[in-house]
Scaffold this motif. Structure first.
Motif, short mmCIF file in Angstrom:
data_model
loop_
_atom_site.label_atom_id
_atom_site.label_comp_id
_atom_site.label_asym_id
_atom_site.label_seq_id
_atom_site.Cartn_x
_atom_site.Cartn_y
_atom_site.Cartn_z
N ARG A 133 -13.03 7.45 -3.12
CA ARG A 133 -11.52 7.65 -3.33
C ARG A 133 -10.93 7.44 -1.91
N VAL A 134 -10.29 6.65 -1.63
CA VAL A 134 -9.63 6.55 -0.38
C VAL A 134 -8.26 7.08 -0.56
N ILE A 135 -7.85 8.08 0.00
CA ILE A 135 -6.57 8.66 -0.31
C ILE A 135 -5.51 7.88 0.52
N GLY A 136 -5.79 7.46 2.17
CA GLY A 136 -4.96 6.79 2.61
C GLY A 136 -5.40 6.76 4.08
N LEU A 137 -4.63 6.38 4.87
CA LEU A 137 -4.89 6.07 6.24
C LEU A 137 -4.01 6.89 7.24
#
Length: 208
Positions: A133-137
């Motif tokens: 689950r990529v939260i963000g960058l």
């Protein structure tokens, strides 16, 4: 690797403020303002993944963490972000676990850093990574001062490929003193990112 057309809506926002102040614990999740999604909510079916040579490695962690900090390249700032948000650095690898782990990508704002972040984001979007689950960058400034327009435009395109992004300004004390500089306080942009990331970890439904 060069920039590719972005299938997501890029973020229209501006860079957060950079003046330093003492860090404060994030407010309780129940009282925090919702974090607005600025990019893709999840993988993009049909997208062509990067070449294998351009993809990050994977590993099976022997410990647990609420969030895994994945640097898109060497020197991205994994250790710094792990200290700021309370996560675990992965040495530029995707964690592979039975339960889907939360991941924060990190990259520098240089051309090489943005290109590496693009490859990592496209690999995730194309389903060429372990289930995460990529939260963000988190973009970590590679030098003081304003980012040149071509790099800012490139970064904006890549930012749209993940659910959220944060721009962390140059922090001179961090260069001079290393992680010990965080003990004396962190810039407001770091505080804001810290608070929003904590909320997204606690309330994953806000990412959709």
């Amino acid at each position: 690797m060069t920039a590719v057309p972005n299938p997501w809506v890029p973020d229209p926002g501006s860079e957060p403020p950079t003046s330093p102040s003492a860090p404060a614990p994030p407010p309780a999740a129940a009282t925090q303002r919702a974090v607005t999604r600025t990019g893709a909510a999840g993988p993009h079916p049909g997208l062509t993944p990067p070449r294998r040579a351009d993809r990050l490695a994977t590993f099976e962690p022997s410990t647990s963490s609420s969030v895994w900090i994945v640097g898109a390249h060497g020197g991205a700032g994994e250790s710094t972000l792990a200290e700021v948000v309370g996560g675990a650095a992965t040495d530029h690898r995707w964690p592979q676990l039975t339960a889907t782990p939360s991941v924060l990508l990190v990259a520098r704002t240089s051309f090489a850093g943005i290109t590496a972040a693009q490859a990592a984001a496209v690999a995730w979007a194309a389903g060429a990574t372990p289930p995460v689950r990529v939260i963000g960058l988190a973009w970590v400034a590679d030098a003081p001062g304003r980012l040149p327009r071509p790099l800012a435009d490139f970064m904006k395109v890549v930012s749209g490929s993940v659910p959220h992004h944060w721009v962390l300004p140059w922090f001179e004390d961090l260069r001079r003193a290393g992680l010990a500089a965080l003990d004396a306080g962190i810039p407001k942009a770091f505080q804001s990112a810290q608070s929003e990331i904590h909320r997204l970890i606690a309330r994953p439904e806000e990412q959709s």
